[in-house]
Enzyme design. Sequence first.
Site, PDB file in Angstrom:
ATOM      1  N   LYS A  68      -2.292  -1.441  -3.757  1.00 10.01           N
ATOM      2  CA  LYS A  68      -3.068  -0.218  -3.962  1.00 10.01           C
ATOM      3  C   LYS A  68      -2.210   1.015  -3.925  1.00 10.01           C
ATOM      4  O   LYS A  68      -1.225   1.011  -3.215  1.00 10.01           O
ATOM      5  CB  LYS A  68      -4.216  -0.147  -2.954  1.00 10.01           C
ATOM      6  CG  LYS A  68      -3.873   0.499  -1.623  1.00 10.01           C
ATOM      7  CD  LYS A  68      -4.964   0.338  -0.633  1.00 10.01           C
ATOM      8  CE  LYS A  68      -5.666   1.647  -0.367  1.00 10.01           C
ATOM      9  NZ  LYS A  68      -6.367   1.655   0.907  1.00 10.01           N
ATOM     10  N   GLU A 119       7.402  -6.499   1.062  1.00 10.56           N
ATOM     11  CA  GLU A 119       6.178  -6.514   1.880  1.00 10.56           C
ATOM     12  C   GLU A 119       5.272  -7.684   1.475  1.00 10.56           C
ATOM     13  O   GLU A 119       4.652  -8.325   2.318  1.00 10.56           O
ATOM     14  CB  GLU A 119       5.403  -5.198   1.701  1.00 10.56           C
ATOM     15  CG  GLU A 119       6.061  -3.993   2.338  1.00 10.56           C
ATOM     16  CD  GLU A 119       5.889  -3.938   3.856  1.00 10.56           C
ATOM     17  OE1 GLU A 119       5.313  -4.872   4.423  1.00 10.56           O
ATOM     18  OE2 GLU A 119       6.355  -2.957   4.454  1.00 10.56           O
ATOM     19  N   LYS A 129       1.584   9.897   6.056  1.00  7.78           N
ATOM     20  CA  LYS A 129       1.624   8.454   6.344  1.00  7.78           C
ATOM     21  C   LYS A 129       2.873   7.780   5.766  1.00  7.78           C
ATOM     22  O   LYS A 129       2.916   6.560   5.611  1.00  7.78           O
ATOM     23  CB  LYS A 129       0.338   7.798   5.828  1.00  7.78           C
ATOM     24  CG  LYS A 129      -0.931   8.349   6.498  1.00  7.78           C
ATOM     25  CD  LYS A 129      -2.156   7.484   6.215  1.00  7.78           C
ATOM     26  CE  LYS A 129      -3.377   7.983   6.993  1.00  7.78           C
ATOM     27  NZ  LYS A 129      -4.547   7.099   6.830  1.00  7.78           N
ATOM     28  N   ARG A 145     -10.529   9.971   2.456  1.00  8.46           N
ATOM     29  CA  ARG A 145     -10.275  10.689   3.719  1.00  8.46           C
ATOM     30  C   ARG A 145     -11.333  11.748   3.950  1.00  8.46           C
ATOM     31  O   ARG A 145     -11.675  12.052   5.089  1.00  8.46           O
ATOM     32  CB  ARG A 145      -8.868  11.291   3.707  1.00  8.46           C
ATOM     33  CG  ARG A 145      -7.807  10.200   3.772  1.00  8.46           C
ATOM     34  CD  ARG A 145      -6.394  10.759   3.799  1.00  8.46           C
ATOM     35  NE  ARG A 145      -5.423   9.688   3.618  1.00  8.46           N
ATOM     36  CZ  ARG A 145      -4.127   9.891   3.391  1.00  8.46           C
ATOM     37  NH1 ARG A 145      -3.653  11.120   3.328  1.00  8.46           N
ATOM     38  NH2 ARG A 145      -3.311   8.866   3.260  1.00  8.46           N
ATOM     39  N   SER A 164     -10.271   5.522  -4.161  1.00  5.79           N
ATOM     40  CA  SER A 164     -11.268   6.593  -4.313  1.00  5.79           C
ATOM     41  C   SER A 164     -10.837   7.664  -5.313  1.00  5.79           C
ATOM     42  O   SER A 164     -11.664   8.148  -6.092  1.00  5.79           O
ATOM     43  CB  SER A 164     -11.539   7.218  -2.948  1.00  5.79           C
ATOM     44  OG  SER A 164     -10.336   7.719  -2.375  1.00  5.79           O
ATOM     45  N   TYR A 180     -14.967   1.081  -6.516  1.00  3.40           N
ATOM     46  CA  TYR A 180     -16.211   1.835  -6.313  1.00  3.40           C
ATOM     47  C   TYR A 180     -17.089   1.772  -7.552  1.00  3.40           C
ATOM     48  O   TYR A 180     -18.223   2.249  -7.534  1.00  3.40           O
ATOM     49  CB  TYR A 180     -15.885   3.298  -5.964  1.00  3.40           C
ATOM     50  CG  TYR A 180     -15.073   3.409  -4.690  1.00  3.40           C
ATOM     51  CD1 TYR A 180     -15.703   3.365  -3.443  1.00  3.40           C
ATOM     52  CD2 TYR A 180     -13.679   3.489  -4.715  1.00  3.40           C
ATOM     53  CE1 TYR A 180     -14.960   3.416  -2.273  1.00  3.40           C
ATOM     54  CE2 TYR A 180     -12.933   3.550  -3.551  1.00  3.40           C
ATOM     55  CZ  TYR A 180     -13.583   3.508  -2.333  1.00  3.40           C
ATOM     56  OH  TYR A 180     -12.846   3.549  -1.179  1.00  3.40           O
ATOM     57  N   LYS A 185       0.858  -1.179   0.000  1.00  2.20           N
ATOM     58  CA  LYS A 185       0.000   0.000   0.000  1.00  2.20           C
ATOM     59  C   LYS A 185       0.895   1.229   0.000  1.00  2.20           C
ATOM     60  O   LYS A 185       1.662   1.462   0.935  1.00  2.20           O
ATOM     61  CB  LYS A 185      -0.898  -0.007   1.226  1.00  2.20           C
ATOM     62  CG  LYS A 185      -1.702   1.262   1.376  1.00  2.20           C
ATOM     63  CD  LYS A 185      -2.704   1.167   2.493  1.00  2.20           C
ATOM     64  CE  LYS A 185      -3.418   2.496   2.669  1.00  2.20           C
ATOM     65  NZ  LYS A 185      -4.419   2.443   3.730  1.00  2.20           N
TER      66      LYS A 185
END
Length: 330
Positions: A254, A239, A223, A211, A280, A319, A201
Amino acid sequence: MNDGFLPLTKRPRRNRQSPAVRALLQETSLDPRHFVAPFFVIEGSHKKEPLPSLPLHFRFSIDELLKELERYLKLNIQAINLFCVIDPAEKDPLGSKAYEKDNLLQRAIRSIKKEFPHCFVCADIALDPFTSHGHDGLINGTTIINDPTCNALAEMALRAGEAGCDMVSPSDMMDGRVGHIRKTLDKNGLFHIGIISYAAKYASSFYGPFRDVLQSSPSFGDKKSYQLNPANRKEALREIALDEEEGADMLLIKPALTNLDIIKEASTLTHLPIGAYQVSGEYGALKAAGKEGLLDDKAALYESLLSIKRAGSDFIFTYAAKEISELLLS
Ligand code: PBG
């Protein structure tokens, strides 16, 4: 002169000259059963709040979510990923609402499973919807502290598991959380609950609309100390390998469109199912471009989902699940 004909023997256009031959040779296709639809759930009843930053999406109270879910299931979309949205006044630095007994997540999962037992329900596991500072982890000053966060995430996953979700999907990017969640679920007899880990990610600007929906933008810093640097490939592969070792059942990458190379490589490196999250901002940007008349947003969404599939995704969080499934059935 040869009447305009060139001495070509190889003419790839022969394979594209009719709808039938094009359909015959189509290598990749979309299927509603490969979509995971994200849903946002809130407290209360009879609530269906439109989301200006995420067209065609809503924050639903549980009763309204069930009605929408029925429409999704009729379209053969049978998998969902649940996010809780709570009142900012209920948030605290520890993200307590994430893991307290009988929380919104538990009630939502129980209601969905009662009404639609065959729906594949994933519970997103991270603290940012619940923390007053908007970070995915617990903090000490301005540092995101890893190991205590893993304990909190494991508690949250346990709540989701107790409520009967099918899988938990940790989206936080703490080190070792997949192994810790696995151990905690197993210790409590929840062997059958799987883990879809957000393995790679990236720290991305494409999470903007999400958010906004959760009012979860970090109140300080960013982040980047836990999400991956978008410049890096090896970091993602590491990862992915770690999450597999720690016991993940499926792996998620993502955002999707900016990481097609990683999806491709991951799909050849591991035998675990690989998913991608069309986030999003990827969805919102295409919808906004459609609204501006710059392109046909449905066609562009279809094409981008195809490319994500072609890169090697077995399944896609998107979505656009509903509108594209409607398109596929039409
Ligand atoms: C946070 C989380 C985020 C998304 C899913 N889980 C945002 C973030 O990391 O800030 C983004 C999903 C989207 O943009 O659709 N745990």
